[in-house]
Design a protein around this motif. Structure first.
Motif, PDB file in Angstrom:
ATOM      1  N   ARG A 214       0.829  -1.210   0.000  1.00 16.36           N
ATOM      2  CA  ARG A 214       0.000   0.000   0.000  1.00 16.36           C
ATOM      3  C   ARG A 214       0.866   1.264   0.000  1.00 16.36           C
ATOM      4  O   ARG A 214       0.543   2.242  -0.677  1.00 16.36           O
ATOM      5  CB  ARG A 214      -0.925  -0.004   1.215  1.00 16.36           C
ATOM      6  CG  ARG A 214      -1.871   1.205   1.267  1.00 16.36           C
ATOM      7  CD  ARG A 214      -2.920   1.044   2.348  1.00 16.36           C
ATOM      8  NE  ARG A 214      -2.312   0.915   3.678  1.00 16.36           N
ATOM      9  CZ  ARG A 214      -3.005   0.604   4.774  1.00 16.36           C
ATOM     10  NH1 ARG A 214      -4.300   0.373   4.724  1.00 16.36           N
ATOM     11  NH2 ARG A 214      -2.384   0.500   5.948  1.00 16.36           N
TER      12      ARG A 214
ATOM     13  N   GLU B 169       2.174   1.714  -3.566  1.00 19.41           N
ATOM     14  CA  GLU B 169       1.135   1.964  -4.577  1.00 19.41           C
ATOM     15  C   GLU B 169      -0.210   2.073  -3.864  1.00 19.41           C
ATOM     16  O   GLU B 169      -0.969   1.115  -3.788  1.00 19.41           O
ATOM     17  CB  GLU B 169       1.113   0.812  -5.589  1.00 19.41           C
ATOM     18  CG  GLU B 169       0.204   1.027  -6.783  1.00 19.41           C
ATOM     19  CD  GLU B 169       0.733   2.064  -7.745  1.00 19.41           C
ATOM     20  OE1 GLU B 169       0.022   3.059  -7.953  1.00 19.41           O
ATOM     21  OE2 GLU B 169       1.862   1.895  -8.259  1.00 19.41           O
ATOM     22  N   PRO B 170      -0.532   3.279  -3.341  1.00 16.00           N
ATOM     23  CA  PRO B 170      -1.746   3.431  -2.514  1.00 16.00           C
ATOM     24  C   PRO B 170      -3.048   3.091  -3.242  1.00 16.00           C
ATOM     25  O   PRO B 170      -3.969   2.562  -2.630  1.00 16.00           O
ATOM     26  CB  PRO B 170      -1.709   4.909  -2.112  1.00 16.00           C
ATOM     27  CG  PRO B 170      -0.276   5.305  -2.234  1.00 16.00           C
ATOM     28  CD  PRO B 170       0.258   4.512  -3.378  1.00 16.00           C
ATOM     29  N   GLU B 171      -3.133   3.399  -4.531  1.00 11.52           N
ATOM     30  CA  GLU B 171      -4.364   3.152  -5.292  1.00 11.52           C
ATOM     31  C   GLU B 171      -4.033   2.355  -6.554  1.00 11.52           C
ATOM     32  O   GLU B 171      -4.031   2.897  -7.662  1.00 11.52           O
ATOM     33  CB  GLU B 171      -5.040   4.476  -5.669  1.00 11.52           C
ATOM     34  CG  GLU B 171      -5.618   5.234  -4.491  1.00 11.52           C
ATOM     35  CD  GLU B 171      -6.848   4.557  -3.911  1.00 11.52           C
ATOM     36  OE1 GLU B 171      -7.545   3.840  -4.668  1.00 11.52           O
ATOM     37  OE2 GLU B 171      -7.110   4.736  -2.707  1.00 11.52           O
ATOM     38  N   PRO B 172      -3.757   1.061  -6.418  1.00  9.42           N
ATOM     39  CA  PRO B 172      -3.391   0.274  -7.603  1.00  9.42           C
ATOM     40  C   PRO B 172      -4.569   0.137  -8.555  1.00  9.42           C
ATOM     41  O   PRO B 172      -5.720   0.065  -8.129  1.00  9.42           O
ATOM     42  CB  PRO B 172      -3.008  -1.082  -7.005  1.00  9.42           C
ATOM     43  CG  PRO B 172      -3.846  -1.175  -5.760  1.00  9.42           C
ATOM     44  CD  PRO B 172      -3.897   0.225  -5.218  1.00  9.42           C
ATOM     45  N   LYS B 173      -4.261   0.126  -9.826  1.00  7.84           N
ATOM     46  CA  LYS B 173      -5.314   0.032 -10.841  1.00  7.84           C
ATOM     47  C   LYS B 173      -5.045  -1.152 -11.760  1.00  7.84           C
ATOM     48  O   LYS B 173      -3.895  -1.485 -12.046  1.00  7.84           O
ATOM     49  CB  LYS B 173      -5.357   1.317 -11.683  1.00  7.84           C
ATOM     50  CG  LYS B 173      -5.711   2.566 -10.879  1.00  7.84           C
ATOM     51  CD  LYS B 173      -7.195   2.655 -10.602  1.00  7.84           C
ATOM     52  CE  LYS B 173      -7.578   4.000 -10.028  1.00  7.84           C
ATOM     53  NZ  LYS B 173      -7.507   4.104  -8.591  1.00  7.84           N
TER      54      LYS B 173
ATOM     55  N   ASN C 289     -14.866  -6.271  -8.578  1.00 10.83           N
ATOM     56  CA  ASN C 289     -13.876  -5.493  -7.841  1.00 10.83           C
ATOM     57  C   ASN C 289     -13.657  -4.128  -8.472  1.00 10.83           C
ATOM     58  O   ASN C 289     -13.770  -3.089  -7.811  1.00 10.83           O
ATOM     59  CB  ASN C 289     -12.555  -6.266  -7.760  1.00 10.83           C
ATOM     60  CG  ASN C 289     -11.499  -5.533  -6.955  1.00 10.83           C
ATOM     61  OD1 ASN C 289     -10.922  -4.554  -7.413  1.00 10.83           O
ATOM     62  ND2 ASN C 289     -11.227  -6.014  -5.752  1.00 10.83           N
TER      63      ASN C 289
ATOM     64  N   GLY D  61     -16.672  -2.160  -6.865  1.00  9.06           N
ATOM     65  CA  GLY D  61     -16.004  -1.912  -5.594  1.00  9.06           C
ATOM     66  C   GLY D  61     -16.164  -3.011  -4.567  1.00  9.06           C
ATOM     67  O   GLY D  61     -15.978  -2.803  -3.372  1.00  9.06           O
TER      68      GLY D  61
ATOM     69  N   GLN E   9      -9.792  -4.904  -0.622  1.00 11.14           N
ATOM     70  CA  GLN E   9     -10.251  -4.224  -1.830  1.00 11.14           C
ATOM     71  C   GLN E   9      -9.192  -4.216  -2.932  1.00 11.14           C
ATOM     72  O   GLN E   9      -9.482  -4.445  -4.102  1.00 11.14           O
ATOM     73  CB  GLN E   9     -10.660  -2.787  -1.508  1.00 11.14           C
ATOM     74  CG  GLN E   9     -11.131  -1.974  -2.713  1.00 11.14           C
ATOM     75  CD  GLN E   9     -12.392  -2.552  -3.350  1.00 11.14           C
ATOM     76  OE1 GLN E   9     -13.344  -2.879  -2.659  1.00 11.14           O
ATOM     77  NE2 GLN E   9     -12.377  -2.699  -4.663  1.00 11.14           N
ATOM     78  N   HIS E  10      -7.939  -3.955  -2.558  1.00  9.36           N
ATOM     79  CA  HIS E  10      -6.877  -3.830  -3.557  1.00  9.36           C
ATOM     80  C   HIS E  10      -5.926  -5.033  -3.588  1.00  9.36           C
ATOM     81  O   HIS E  10      -4.948  -5.021  -4.340  1.00  9.36           O
ATOM     82  CB  HIS E  10      -6.059  -2.566  -3.298  1.00  9.36           C
ATOM     83  CG  HIS E  10      -6.830  -1.295  -3.482  1.00  9.36           C
ATOM     84  ND1 HIS E  10      -7.599  -1.044  -4.591  1.00  9.36           N
ATOM     85  CD2 HIS E  10      -6.947  -0.196  -2.687  1.00  9.36           C
ATOM     86  CE1 HIS E  10      -8.159   0.160  -4.477  1.00  9.36           C
ATOM     87  NE2 HIS E  10      -7.790   0.682  -3.334  1.00  9.36           N
TER      88      HIS E  10
ATOM     89  N   HIS F 105      -4.990  -6.582  -6.986  1.00  7.15           N
ATOM     90  CA  HIS F 105      -4.216  -5.683  -7.847  1.00  7.15           C
ATOM     91  C   HIS F 105      -2.756  -5.600  -7.396  1.00  7.15           C
ATOM     92  O   HIS F 105      -1.842  -5.654  -8.216  1.00  7.15           O
ATOM     93  CB  HIS F 105      -4.825  -4.280  -7.856  1.00  7.15           C
ATOM     94  CG  HIS F 105      -5.983  -4.146  -8.803  1.00  7.15           C
ATOM     95  ND1 HIS F 105      -7.164  -3.539  -8.457  1.00  7.15           N
ATOM     96  CD2 HIS F 105      -6.134  -4.563 -10.083  1.00  7.15           C
ATOM     97  CE1 HIS F 105      -7.993  -3.580  -9.485  1.00  7.15           C
ATOM     98  NE2 HIS F 105      -7.397  -4.202 -10.469  1.00  7.15           N
ATOM     99  N   TRP F 106      -2.551  -5.469  -6.092  1.00  8.18           N
ATOM    100  CA  TRP F 106      -1.173  -5.447  -5.597  1.00  8.18           C
ATOM    101  C   TRP F 106      -0.446  -6.739  -5.955  1.00  8.18           C
ATOM    102  O   TRP F 106       0.716  -6.718  -6.380  1.00  8.18           O
ATOM    103  CB  TRP F 106      -1.152  -5.254  -4.078  1.00  8.18           C
ATOM    104  CG  TRP F 106      -1.415  -3.845  -3.630  1.00  8.18           C
ATOM    105  CD1 TRP F 106      -0.890  -2.692  -4.155  1.00  8.18           C
ATOM    106  CD2 TRP F 106      -2.260  -3.430  -2.549  1.00  8.18           C
ATOM    107  NE1 TRP F 106      -1.361  -1.600  -3.471  1.00  8.18           N
ATOM    108  CE2 TRP F 106      -2.205  -2.015  -2.479  1.00  8.18           C
ATOM    109  CE3 TRP F 106      -3.047  -4.111  -1.630  1.00  8.18           C
ATOM    110  CZ2 TRP F 106      -2.906  -1.271  -1.524  1.00  8.18           C
ATOM    111  CZ3 TRP F 106      -3.759  -3.379  -0.683  1.00  8.18           C
ATOM    112  CH2 TRP F 106      -3.685  -1.977  -0.627  1.00  8.18           C
TER     113      TRP F 106
END
Length: 214
Positions: A18, A21-25, A131, A135, A177-178, A181-182
């Protein structure tokens, strides 16, 4: 297969993910829920980069189920010919578009069961859409996540379903949630299949992989 890592180790691993990469896409390009479903369905046994290259022009003219039906299967094939299994995928895209028009008023449903009922949409595709668009903390396990989960001990399992359960059962809720992606990004760029880049890995001191390339 590594052993399942404990809660504190997992918390530290995902804290580092995190921080980096706080907001991975996700890397599949899309403009709405429908184009996301199509892109993910096309990405089976293909690279995201290859799918994006094929769909940029396609989504400019067919970004809804009805527009895709109006385009037709042969014209669709012309756009996605560079993607593996393109003929079968084109058939599925047309079929799922027709179902969305006839049964869902052209809208993408937000339940896993409804998504998985669409031609060419399996559990992984449904989880990606749940996801990324809705969300929901669903975990879409691909080859990168499967490899990373088993090598590191983050989420070991004999098959993708077992790895999915291991993620949901063991990774702290705040990271759910992420999480996929991570893990996808780490598996795609650092924990690669051949010659993993362990020297550049931010979790190498916590990872159980015995054949580290330091």
């Amino acid at each position: 297969m590594a052993k399942q890592l404990d809660y504190h180790t997992l918390h530290e691993i995902f804290t580092r993910f995190r921080a980096s990469e706080p907001e991975p896409k996700g890397e599949l390009e899309h403009v709405n829920a429908y184009t996301l479903v199509v892109a993910v369905a096309l990405s089976a046994q293909a690279t995201d980069a290859g799918v994006n290259k094929a769909t940029r022009a396609l989504f400019q003219i067919a970004d809804t189920p009805q527009k895709m039906l109006d385009l037709g299967e042969e014209a669709l094939i012309g756009h996605i010919r560079t993607i593996g299994l393109y003929r079968n995928k084109a058939k599925n895209v047309i079929k799922l578009s027709r179902i969305l028009v006839e049964q869902y008023d052209g809208q993408v449903p937000s339940s896993r069961a409804a998504l998985q009922s669409l031609p060419g949409v399996g559990r992984k595709t449904a989880n990606v859409v749940l996801n990324m668009w809705w969300g929901y903390p669903a975990q879409a396990v691909d080859t990168h996540i499967f490899r990373l989960g088993n090598r590191s001990g983050i989420a070991p399992g004999k098959d993708v379903d077992a790895v999915e359960r291991a993620i949901e059962d063991n990774i702290p809720v705040e990271f759910q949630q992420h999480a996929h992606h991570w893990m996808i990004l780490h598996g795609r760029y650092i924990c690669v299949a051949r010659k993993p880049k362990c020297a550049a890995c931010i979790i190498r001191d916590l990872c159980q992989f015995e054949d580290k390339t330091l």
